[in-house]
Design a protein around this motif. Structure first.
Motif, PDB file in Angstrom:
ATOM      1  N   MET A 105     -77.932 -26.526 -45.138  1.00 58.29           N
ATOM      2  CA  MET A 105     -78.360 -27.912 -45.361  1.00 58.29           C
ATOM      3  C   MET A 105     -79.427 -28.204 -44.056  1.00 58.29           C
ATOM      4  SD  MET A 105     -74.860 -29.756 -46.267  1.00 58.29           S
ATOM      5  CE  MET A 105     -75.548 -31.409 -45.737  1.00 58.29           C
ATOM      6  N   GLY A 106     -80.223 -27.376 -43.847  1.00 57.35           N
ATOM      7  CA  GLY A 106     -81.117 -27.385 -42.801  1.00 57.35           C
ATOM      8  C   GLY A 106     -80.927 -26.303 -41.753  1.00 57.35           C
ATOM      9  N   PRO A 107     -82.064 -25.652 -41.087  1.00 55.47           N
ATOM     10  CA  PRO A 107     -81.888 -24.594 -40.061  1.00 55.47           C
ATOM     11  C   PRO A 107     -81.115 -24.875 -38.782  1.00 55.47           C
ATOM     12  CG  PRO A 107     -84.095 -25.737 -39.873  1.00 55.47           C
ATOM     13  CD  PRO A 107     -83.477 -26.513 -41.040  1.00 55.47           C
ATOM     14  N   SER A 108     -80.559 -23.847 -38.550  1.00 57.86           N
ATOM     15  CA  SER A 108     -79.943 -23.979 -37.180  1.00 57.86           C
ATOM     16  C   SER A 108     -80.008 -22.423 -36.655  1.00 57.86           C
ATOM     17  CB  SER A 108     -78.369 -24.430 -37.227  1.00 57.86           C
ATOM     18  OG  SER A 108     -77.513 -23.292 -38.315  1.00 57.86           O
ATOM     19  N   LEU A 109     -79.576 -22.586 -35.362  1.00 56.80           N
ATOM     20  CA  LEU A 109     -79.420 -21.149 -34.487  1.00 56.80           C
ATOM     21  C   LEU A 109     -77.976 -21.236 -34.180  1.00 56.80           C
ATOM     22  CD1 LEU A 109     -82.647 -21.077 -32.427  1.00 56.80           C
ATOM     23  CD2 LEU A 109     -82.103 -19.622 -34.459  1.00 56.80           C
ATOM     24  N   SER A 110     -77.260 -19.835 -34.222  1.00 54.73           N
ATOM     25  CA  SER A 110     -76.041 -19.830 -33.631  1.00 54.73           C
ATOM     26  C   SER A 110     -75.941 -18.647 -32.784  1.00 54.73           C
ATOM     27  CB  SER A 110     -75.062 -19.576 -34.788  1.00 54.73           C
ATOM     28  OG  SER A 110     -74.966 -20.783 -35.880  1.00 54.73           O
ATOM     29  N   LEU A 111     -75.261 -18.728 -31.750  1.00 52.96           N
ATOM     30  CA  LEU A 111     -74.930 -17.663 -30.837  1.00 52.96           C
ATOM     31  C   LEU A 111     -73.594 -17.354 -31.034  1.00 52.96           C
ATOM     32  CD1 LEU A 111     -75.963 -15.846 -28.269  1.00 52.96           C
ATOM     33  CD2 LEU A 111     -74.348 -17.027 -27.163  1.00 52.96           C
ATOM     34  N   ILE A 112     -73.000 -15.945 -31.424  1.00 56.41           N
ATOM     35  CA  ILE A 112     -71.734 -15.376 -31.403  1.00 56.41           C
ATOM     36  C   ILE A 112     -71.323 -14.519 -30.498  1.00 56.41           C
ATOM     37  CG2 ILE A 112     -70.095 -14.553 -33.033  1.00 56.41           C
ATOM     38  CD1 ILE A 112     -71.941 -15.554 -35.337  1.00 56.41           C
ATOM     39  N   THR A 113     -70.331 -14.780 -29.611  1.00 54.86           N
ATOM     40  CA  THR A 113     -70.050 -13.629 -28.642  1.00 54.86           C
ATOM     41  C   THR A 113     -68.421 -13.763 -28.512  1.00 54.86           C
ATOM     42  OG1 THR A 113     -70.316 -12.960 -26.300  1.00 54.86           O
ATOM     43  CG2 THR A 113     -70.206 -15.312 -26.768  1.00 54.86           C
ATOM     44  N   GLU A 114     -67.813 -12.714 -27.528  1.00 54.82           N
ATOM     45  CA  GLU A 114     -66.446 -13.174 -27.203  1.00 54.82           C
ATOM     46  C   GLU A 114     -66.350 -13.262 -25.863  1.00 54.82           C
ATOM     47  OE1 GLU A 114     -62.658  -9.895 -27.674  1.00 54.82           O
ATOM     48  OE2 GLU A 114     -64.097  -9.756 -29.228  1.00 54.82           O
ATOM     49  N   VAL A 115     -65.486 -14.121 -25.581  1.00 58.77           N
ATOM     50  CA  VAL A 115     -65.047 -14.423 -24.082  1.00 58.77           C
ATOM     51  C   VAL A 115     -63.730 -14.622 -24.129  1.00 58.77           C
ATOM     52  CG1 VAL A 115     -65.381 -16.136 -22.243  1.00 58.77           C
ATOM     53  CG2 VAL A 115     -67.374 -15.616 -23.577  1.00 58.77           C
ATOM     54  N   ASN A 116     -62.810 -13.996 -23.087  1.00 55.57           N
ATOM     55  CA  ASN A 116     -61.445 -14.309 -22.760  1.00 55.57           C
ATOM     56  C   ASN A 116     -60.643 -13.845 -24.166  1.00 55.57           C
ATOM     57  OD1 ASN A 116     -62.084 -14.980 -20.358  1.00 55.57           O
ATOM     58  ND2 ASN A 116     -61.479 -17.086 -20.494  1.00 55.57           N
ATOM     59  N   GLU A 117     -61.245 -12.801 -24.889  1.00 54.14           N
ATOM     60  CA  GLU A 117     -60.594 -12.540 -26.157  1.00 54.14           C
ATOM     61  C   GLU A 117     -60.418 -13.522 -27.252  1.00 54.14           C
ATOM     62  OE1 GLU A 117     -56.734 -11.001 -25.308  1.00 54.14           O
ATOM     63  OE2 GLU A 117     -57.486  -9.576 -23.755  1.00 54.14           O
ATOM     64  N   ARG A 118     -61.370 -14.475 -27.179  1.00 54.43           N
ATOM     65  CA  ARG A 118     -61.688 -15.516 -28.252  1.00 54.43           C
ATOM     66  C   ARG A 118     -63.322 -15.282 -28.724  1.00 54.43           C
ATOM     67  NH1 ARG A 118     -57.661 -19.427 -27.863  1.00 54.43           N
ATOM     68  NH2 ARG A 118     -58.491 -20.351 -29.468  1.00 54.43           N
ATOM     69  N   VAL A 119     -63.245 -15.548 -30.020  1.00 56.76           N
ATOM     70  CA  VAL A 119     -64.769 -15.488 -30.474  1.00 56.76           C
ATOM     71  C   VAL A 119     -65.436 -16.856 -30.163  1.00 56.76           C
ATOM     72  CG1 VAL A 119     -66.161 -15.419 -32.646  1.00 56.76           C
ATOM     73  CG2 VAL A 119     -64.467 -13.756 -32.388  1.00 56.76           C
ATOM     74  N   VAL A 120     -66.514 -16.892 -29.572  1.00 57.57           N
ATOM     75  CA  VAL A 120     -67.075 -18.007 -29.391  1.00 57.57           C
ATOM     76  C   VAL A 120     -68.488 -18.323 -30.192  1.00 57.57           C
ATOM     77  CG1 VAL A 120     -68.255 -19.583 -27.398  1.00 57.57           C
ATOM     78  CG2 VAL A 120     -66.401 -18.327 -27.090  1.00 57.57           C
ATOM     79  N   VAL A 121     -68.559 -19.560 -30.681  1.00 58.76           N
ATOM     80  CA  VAL A 121     -69.676 -19.819 -31.619  1.00 58.76           C
ATOM     81  C   VAL A 121     -70.437 -20.955 -31.304  1.00 58.76           C
ATOM     82  CG1 VAL A 121     -70.727 -20.135 -33.960  1.00 58.76           C
ATOM     83  CG2 VAL A 121     -68.672 -18.784 -33.549  1.00 58.76           C
ATOM     84  N   LEU A 122     -71.722 -21.003 -30.731  1.00 59.40           N
ATOM     85  CA  LEU A 122     -72.605 -22.156 -30.360  1.00 59.40           C
ATOM     86  C   LEU A 122     -73.504 -22.392 -31.548  1.00 59.40           C
ATOM     87  CD1 LEU A 122     -73.120 -24.375 -28.127  1.00 59.40           C
ATOM     88  CD2 LEU A 122     -74.697 -22.767 -27.141  1.00 59.40           C
ATOM     89  N   ALA A 123     -73.619 -23.304 -32.428  1.00 61.80           N
ATOM     90  CA  ALA A 123     -74.404 -23.600 -33.217  1.00 61.80           C
ATOM     91  C   ALA A 123     -75.156 -24.684 -33.012  1.00 61.80           C
ATOM     92  CB  ALA A 123     -73.563 -23.699 -34.862  1.00 61.80           C
ATOM     93  N   CYS A 124     -76.624 -24.583 -32.986  1.00 63.72           N
ATOM     94  CA  CYS A 124     -77.363 -25.856 -32.583  1.00 63.72           C
ATOM     95  C   CYS A 124     -78.404 -26.027 -33.782  1.00 63.72           C
ATOM     96  CB  CYS A 124     -78.265 -25.413 -31.329  1.00 63.72           C
ATOM     97  SG  CYS A 124     -77.247 -25.144 -29.944  1.00 63.72           S
ATOM     98  N   PHE A 125     -78.566 -27.577 -33.859  1.00 64.67           N
ATOM     99  CA  PHE A 125     -79.309 -28.171 -34.825  1.00 64.67           C
ATOM    100  C   PHE A 125     -80.324 -29.053 -34.278  1.00 64.67           C
ATOM    101  CE2 PHE A 125     -74.881 -27.439 -36.103  1.00 64.67           C
ATOM    102  CZ  PHE A 125     -74.891 -26.951 -37.195  1.00 64.67           C
ATOM    103  N   GLY A 126     -81.498 -29.197 -35.082  1.00 63.35           N
ATOM    104  CA  GLY A 126     -82.508 -30.019 -34.359  1.00 63.35           C
ATOM    105  C   GLY A 126     -83.392 -29.528 -33.741  1.00 63.35           C
ATOM    106  N   GLU A 127     -84.018 -30.033 -32.596  1.00 68.39           N
ATOM    107  CA  GLU A 127     -84.942 -29.285 -31.794  1.00 68.39           C
ATOM    108  C   GLU A 127     -84.238 -28.238 -30.984  1.00 68.39           C
ATOM    109  OE1 GLU A 127     -88.506 -28.650 -30.396  1.00 68.39           O
ATOM    110  OE2 GLU A 127     -88.230 -30.368 -31.429  1.00 68.39           O
ATOM    111  N   LEU A 128     -84.683 -26.968 -31.241  1.00 66.79           N
ATOM    112  CA  LEU A 128     -83.895 -25.951 -31.017  1.00 66.79           C
ATOM    113  C   LEU A 128     -84.753 -25.223 -29.690  1.00 66.79           C
ATOM    114  CD1 LEU A 128     -83.036 -24.450 -34.380  1.00 66.79           C
ATOM    115  CD2 LEU A 128     -81.797 -25.738 -33.064  1.00 66.79           C
ATOM    116  N   ALA A 129     -85.777 -25.839 -28.973  1.00 68.73           N
ATOM    117  CA  ALA A 129     -86.388 -25.227 -27.996  1.00 68.73           C
ATOM    118  C   ALA A 129     -85.292 -24.804 -26.653  1.00 68.73           C
ATOM    119  CB  ALA A 129     -87.705 -26.274 -27.512  1.00 68.73           C
TER     120      ALA A 129
END
Length: 142
Positions: A105-129
């Motif tokens: 439903m539109g472009p987004s960028l995601s960063l997936i990593t692991e911190v403190n034994e938890r998977v962390v996902v940061l998904a950003c939409f809109g102006e991605l600069a």
């Protein structure tokens, strides 16, 4: 923090992310997710699309039984999501991460990593600069 950025910290998991100091944090459920955005909460009361310069990022902290590979596999197998590109990166903390460009439903960028034994996902939409500046600062709180 980088100049002009402030830290948002998840109080349950000890995971933090730096965002531009002008951003607002809304809709927080500690230990699960937070919504970080460049526009006030009420800007789109009643609906409305993104405007130039607007960015909304969803910070999701997955349950301890989810790993990075299985999360990516879930995304790739979802018929409503198209993974456009996938790139392995290294965060400033030295932790490995995966940067995904996704269309759902539109472009987004995601960063997936692991911190403190938890998977962390940061998904950003809109102006991605600012995405890369935000993404490389995810880590454990001090």
């Amino acid at each position: 923090p980088p100049a002009g950025f402030v830290r948002y910290e998840d109080s349950v998991t000890g995971i933090s992310v730096y965002v531009p100091e002008s951003w607002v944090v809304i809709g927080v459920v500690p230990g699960e997710w937070g919504i970080l955005q460049s526009y006030p909460e009420n800007k789109y009361g009643g609906g409305g699309g993104q405007r130039p310069g607007n960015t909304k990022c969803d910070l999701t902290i997955r349950p301890p039984d989810v790993d990075v590979a299985s999360h990516i596999q879930q995304l790739e197998s979802n018929p409503s999501i198209t993974v456009i590109s996938e790139q392995e990166i290294t965060l400033q903390s030295g932790k490995p991460g995966t940067r995904l460009e996704v269309n759902s439903m539109g472009p987004s960028l995601s960063l997936i990593t692991e911190v403190n034994e938890r998977v962390v996902v940061l998904a950003c939409f809109g102006e991605l600069a600012p995405f890369d500046e935000i993404a490389v600062t995810i880590g454990a709180s001090e």
